[in-house]
Design an enzyme around this catalytic site. Structure first.
Site, mmCIF file in Angstrom:
data_model
loop_
_atom_site.group_PDB
_atom_site.id
_atom_site.type_symbol
_atom_site.label_atom_id
_atom_site.label_comp_id
_atom_site.label_asym_id
_atom_site.label_seq_id
_atom_site.Cartn_x
_atom_site.Cartn_y
_atom_site.Cartn_z
ATOM 1 N N LEU A 1 13.232 14.546 17.762
ATOM 2 C CA LEU A 1 14.672 14.553 18.047
ATOM 3 C C LEU A 1 14.998 13.481 19.081
ATOM 4 O O LEU A 1 15.811 13.706 19.969
ATOM 5 C CB LEU A 1 15.127 15.933 18.542
ATOM 6 C CG LEU A 1 15.158 17.057 17.504
ATOM 7 C CD1 LEU A 1 15.692 18.348 18.119
ATOM 8 C CD2 LEU A 1 16.005 16.692 16.280
ATOM 9 N N ALA B 1 16.740 10.083 19.614
ATOM 10 C CA ALA B 1 17.633 9.122 18.946
ATOM 11 C C ALA B 1 17.128 7.709 19.203
ATOM 12 O O ALA B 1 16.525 7.430 20.241
ATOM 13 C CB ALA B 1 19.047 9.290 19.482
ATOM 14 N N THR C 1 -1.677 8.716 0.291
ATOM 15 C CA THR C 1 -0.471 9.492 -0.002
ATOM 16 C C THR C 1 0.003 9.144 -1.414
ATOM 17 O O THR C 1 0.279 7.972 -1.704
ATOM 18 C CB THR C 1 0.632 9.167 1.019
ATOM 19 O OG1 THR C 1 0.125 9.478 2.322
ATOM 20 C CG2 THR C 1 1.892 9.968 0.748
ATOM 21 N N LEU D 1 -2.820 11.972 10.036
ATOM 22 C CA LEU D 1 -3.016 11.292 11.325
ATOM 23 C C LEU D 1 -1.859 10.347 11.613
ATOM 24 O O LEU D 1 -1.164 9.889 10.700
ATOM 25 C CB LEU D 1 -4.336 10.517 11.331
ATOM 26 C CG LEU D 1 -4.556 9.346 10.365
ATOM 27 C CD1 LEU D 1 -3.829 8.090 10.772
ATOM 28 C CD2 LEU D 1 -6.039 9.056 10.270
ATOM 29 N N ARG D 2 -1.649 10.096 12.898
ATOM 30 C CA ARG D 2 -0.619 9.137 13.320
ATOM 31 C C ARG D 2 -1.318 7.938 13.938
ATOM 32 O O ARG D 2 -2.253 8.109 14.730
ATOM 33 C CB ARG D 2 0.302 9.770 14.388
ATOM 34 C CG ARG D 2 1.098 10.945 13.892
ATOM 35 C CD ARG D 2 1.602 11.777 15.051
ATOM 36 N NE ARG D 2 0.489 12.335 15.838
ATOM 37 C CZ ARG D 2 0.624 12.997 16.987
ATOM 38 N NH1 ARG D 2 1.818 13.187 17.491
ATOM 39 N NH2 ARG D 2 -0.430 13.463 17.638
ATOM 40 N N GLU D 3 -0.872 6.750 13.571
ATOM 41 C CA GLU D 3 -1.443 5.557 14.200
ATOM 42 C C GLU D 3 -1.190 5.647 15.697
ATOM 43 O O GLU D 3 -0.141 6.102 16.135
ATOM 44 C CB GLU D 3 -0.789 4.297 13.622
ATOM 45 C CG GLU D 3 -1.247 4.045 12.199
ATOM 46 C CD GLU D 3 -0.466 2.933 11.522
ATOM 47 O OE1 GLU D 3 0.111 2.077 12.204
ATOM 48 O OE2 GLU D 3 -0.430 2.942 10.278
ATOM 49 N N CYS E 1 4.554 4.682 6.622
ATOM 50 C CA CYS E 1 4.616 5.998 5.981
ATOM 51 C C CYS E 1 6.024 6.489 5.682
ATOM 52 O O CYS E 1 6.367 6.700 4.522
ATOM 53 C CB CYS E 1 3.857 7.010 6.826
ATOM 54 S SG CYS E 1 2.079 6.707 6.765
ATOM 55 N N LYS F 1 5.994 1.295 16.341
ATOM 56 C CA LYS F 1 5.975 2.300 17.408
ATOM 57 C C LYS F 1 4.894 1.889 18.414
ATOM 58 O O LYS F 1 4.091 0.991 18.106
ATOM 59 C CB LYS F 1 5.733 3.699 16.846
ATOM 60 C CG LYS F 1 4.349 3.899 16.265
ATOM 61 C CD LYS F 1 4.143 5.352 15.901
ATOM 62 C CE LYS F 1 2.741 5.597 15.423
ATOM 63 N NZ LYS F 1 2.451 6.974 15.104
ATOM 64 N N LYS G 1 8.375 4.487 3.043
ATOM 65 C CA LYS G 1 7.857 4.425 1.667
ATOM 66 C C LYS G 1 7.656 5.829 1.077
ATOM 67 O O LYS G 1 7.907 6.041 -0.101
ATOM 68 C CB LYS G 1 6.580 3.588 1.601
ATOM 69 C CG LYS G 1 5.305 4.323 1.895
ATOM 70 C CD LYS G 1 4.095 3.478 1.542
ATOM 71 C CE LYS G 1 2.816 4.084 2.078
ATOM 72 N NZ LYS G 1 2.524 5.463 1.677
HETATM 73 P P1 NAD Z 1 -4.188 0.031 4.835
HETATM 74 O O1 NAD Z 1 -3.462 -1.007 4.089
HETATM 75 O O2 NAD Z 1 -4.397 -0.111 6.305
HETATM 76 O O3 NAD Z 1 -5.628 0.264 4.172
HETATM 77 C C1 NAD Z 1 -5.859 0.263 2.813
HETATM 78 C C2 NAD Z 1 -7.178 -0.450 2.568
HETATM 79 O O4 NAD Z 1 -7.534 -0.298 1.202
HETATM 80 C C3 NAD Z 1 -7.140 -1.944 2.844
HETATM 81 O O5 NAD Z 1 -8.161 -2.289 3.746
HETATM 82 C C4 NAD Z 1 -7.348 -2.572 1.475
HETATM 83 O O6 NAD Z 1 -8.061 -3.794 1.539
HETATM 84 C C5 NAD Z 1 -8.129 -1.491 0.765
HETATM 85 N N1 NAD Z 1 -8.055 -1.558 -0.689
HETATM 86 C C6 NAD Z 1 -6.966 -1.759 -1.480
HETATM 87 N N2 NAD Z 1 -7.297 -1.738 -2.759
HETATM 88 C C7 NAD Z 1 -8.632 -1.512 -2.818
HETATM 89 C C8 NAD Z 1 -9.555 -1.383 -3.877
HETATM 90 N N3 NAD Z 1 -9.168 -1.466 -5.154
HETATM 91 N N4 NAD Z 1 -10.850 -1.155 -3.570
HETATM 92 C C9 NAD Z 1 -11.246 -1.065 -2.296
HETATM 93 N N5 NAD Z 1 -10.411 -1.170 -1.241
HETATM 94 C C10 NAD Z 1 -9.114 -1.392 -1.506
HETATM 95 O O7 NAD Z 1 -3.420 1.395 4.537
HETATM 96 P P2 NAD Z 1 -3.427 2.748 5.392
HETATM 97 O O8 NAD Z 1 -2.374 2.674 6.433
HETATM 98 O O9 NAD Z 1 -4.816 3.089 5.773
HETATM 99 O O10 NAD Z 1 -2.926 3.762 4.287
HETATM 100 C C11 NAD Z 1 -3.755 4.191 3.224
HETATM 101 C C12 NAD Z 1 -3.115 5.393 2.554
HETATM 102 O O11 NAD Z 1 -3.021 6.472 3.500
HETATM 103 C C13 NAD Z 1 -1.696 5.150 2.075
HETATM 104 O O12 NAD Z 1 -1.497 5.889 0.899
HETATM 105 C C14 NAD Z 1 -0.848 5.700 3.188
HETATM 106 O O13 NAD Z 1 0.410 6.117 2.750
HETATM 107 C C15 NAD Z 1 -1.669 6.883 3.628
HETATM 108 N N6 NAD Z 1 -1.440 7.301 5.017
HETATM 109 C C16 NAD Z 1 -1.307 6.363 6.001
HETATM 110 C C17 NAD Z 1 -1.143 6.783 7.323
HETATM 111 C C18 NAD Z 1 -0.985 5.781 8.425
HETATM 112 O O14 NAD Z 1 -0.599 6.192 9.538
HETATM 113 N N7 NAD Z 1 -1.240 4.513 8.208
HETATM 114 C C19 NAD Z 1 -1.113 8.151 7.622
HETATM 115 C C20 NAD Z 1 -1.284 9.074 6.598
HETATM 116 C C21 NAD Z 1 -1.450 8.643 5.294
#
Ligand code: NAD
Length: 427
Positions: free
Chosen positions: A248, A250, A119, A151-153, A258, A318, A261
């Site tokens: 919705l 509460a 993101t 996606l949602r965790e 996400c 969550k 930030k």
């Molecule tokens: P995360 O921290 O779980 O995973 C990020 C990974 O990137 C880590 O394993 C880290 O070691 C690796 N990394 C960092 N710098 C690196 C580099 N220079 N080279 C190689 N690997 C590197 O994060 P996430 O939750 O998977 O989120 C990743 C992105 O996706 C973010 O921008 C987040 O906002 C977005 N996002 C997350 C979700 C969610 O539910 N977690 C959903 C949609 C979008």
């Protein structure tokens, strides 16, 4: 297709495994050698239901490495799924995205499509293109696209295999064709836009959902002060198709990696572009208030927090995830500890991660141990396990049968019947 996914976190690993499930050859890259070691041994570094099974099924098409160079050589499309955490001022920290884009550009010897899956704020695509152009040692053709992830965790596999829609943005016909080839077989609507719009769709979507949560939380506060019931209000509102019932509920406010930030990053990028997004500042303010108001509610239940034993049910931001990033439990527990409470806690899967952030907490092996001798129980995460608790047994173990329900998990009438002193949100 030959794909690489850089970053094997919640998004990167799930995306990589799902790409493999669709029959593509996928190289998963991370600069965390410990993670890559685990993955090579078939172990999963995160908790995500169904991920291990799907990974095992597709191992023949998956490989894991710490080398971006190796991944670049072996793939045509490279997805960047690294973290974009907030800087202290709320802006997104894009240094990992820059590093990956530069490393790919230095290595590439033939055409590559680099896709932002992380993101990122609007206009990041321009920076990625510039970074790649500067580092394009072999002067090969390349394209950049945005493909935000929704996606949602907890339901990440289902969300990735059957998404509501796929969004991507690019200004290149070649890239558009490649992404259509990748995603068309899913059969869901595909929204293909320019890069800026695609980047913005992600921030706007998450901010909108956060706004819905803050909206209902604000309504809940009026409900509490007026004798109305927020669940009935949400039901009445939600049946209007223009509004919808989801988001919705509460509660004690949103957390996770996400919403908080992305909301901040959207506020900051709007500011940079010369627009004061006041609506989103209010969304953020209401969310912070909600946690403070909940701690006040706990205080009303126990009178003086100093010296009291408070049991926390649920730590993850969550259910169905072990993710503790920006979990409301952190702010709530720290506030209780600051006021002198002894905090006990249990979470079905997040305790290991919680131990890294929350100190001086007595971690228990089940909810009943948390209840033992507690002056108050606080429900923070609505895990299924807590829905099924033997509440009479819980009550019998407590010093005082007080329960603050931050997720409206229990029925107030039943709790009264059982003899609990019970408070929930907006009802
Ligand atoms: P995360 O921290 O779980 O995973 C990020 C990974 O990137 C880590 O394993 C880290 O070691 C690796 N990394 C960092 N710098 C690196 C580099 N220079 N080279 C190689 N690997 C590197 O994060 P996430 O939750 O998977 O989120 C990743 C992105 O996706 C973010 O921008 C987040 O906002 C977005 N996002 C997350 C979700 C969610 O539910 N977690 C959903 C949609 C979008």
């Amino acid at each position: 297709m030959k794909l690489a996914v850089v970053g094997t976190g919640y998004v990167g690993l799930v995306s990589g495994v799902c790409f493999a499930e669709w029959g593509h050859q996928v190289v998963c890259v991370d600069n965390d050698a410990a993670k890559i070691d685990m993955l090579k041994k078939g172990q999963i570094p995160i908790y995500e239901p169904g991920l291990k099974e799907l990974m095992d099924k597709n191992l023949a098409r998956l490989s894991f490495t710490t080398s971006i160079e190796e991944a670049t050589d072996k793939s045509d499309i490279i997805f960047i799924a690294v973290g974009t955490p907030p800087r202290p001022n709320g802006e997104a920290d894009l240094s990992a995205v820059e590093k990956v884009a530069a490393a790919v550009a230095r290595q590439m010897k033939s055409y590559k499509l680099v896709v932002e899956k992380s993101t990122v704020p609007v206009q990041t695509g321009d920076q990625v293109k510039r970074t790649m152009a500067v580092n394009n040692l072999n002067q090969v053709e390349f394209d950049v696209a945005s493909n935000p992830e929704f996606l949602r965790e907890g339901t990440a596999i289902e969300d990735s295999l059957k998404p509501d829609r796929v969004v991507f943005g690019t200004d290149s016909e070649r890239a558009r064709k490649l992404l259509l080839e990748l995603y068309s077989p899913l059969g869901c609507p595909i929204v293909a836009t320019d890069i800026q719009s695609s980047e913005l769709i992600k921030h706007a979507s998450n901010s909108f959902l956060a706004m819905k949560i803050s909206f209902i939380n604000a309504v809940a506060n009026v409900c509490e002060r007026s004798g109305a019931n927020v669940e009935q209000v949400a039901e009445g509102m939600g049946l209007d198709r223009r509004i919808g019932r989801s988001f919705l509920n509460a509660g004690i406010g949103f957390g996770g990696f996400c919403f908080p930030k992305d909301l901040q990053a959207f506020i900051r990028i709007s500011e940079k572009l010369g627009y004061d997004f006041r609506l989103l500042k209010a969304v953020e303010g209401i969310n912070e208030d909600q946690k403070r108001l909940f701690v006040k509610k706990i205080e009303e239940l126990v009178w003086n927090i100093q010296g009291k034993t408070i049991g926390i049910l649920g730590l993850a931001f969550k259910p169905n995830t072990d993710d503790m990033r920006f979990a409301p439990s952190i702010d709530i527990i720290e506030a209780l500890q600051k006021d002198g409470a002894h905090v006990k806690a249990y979470d079905p899967v997040a305790m290991e991660r919680a131990k890294q952030v929350l100190k001086n907490v007595e971690y228990c092996s089940n909810p009943y141990d948390v209840a033992k001798e507690a002056d108050c129980l606080v429900l923070v995460t609505e895990w299924d396990e807590f829905k099924k608790l033997d509440l009479a047994r819980v009550k019998s173990l407590m010093k005082v049968p007080a329960l603050a329900d931050g997720r409206n998990l229990y029925d107030p009438a039943r709790m009264k019947e059982l003899g609990f002193i019970y408070r929930s949100i907006g009802r």
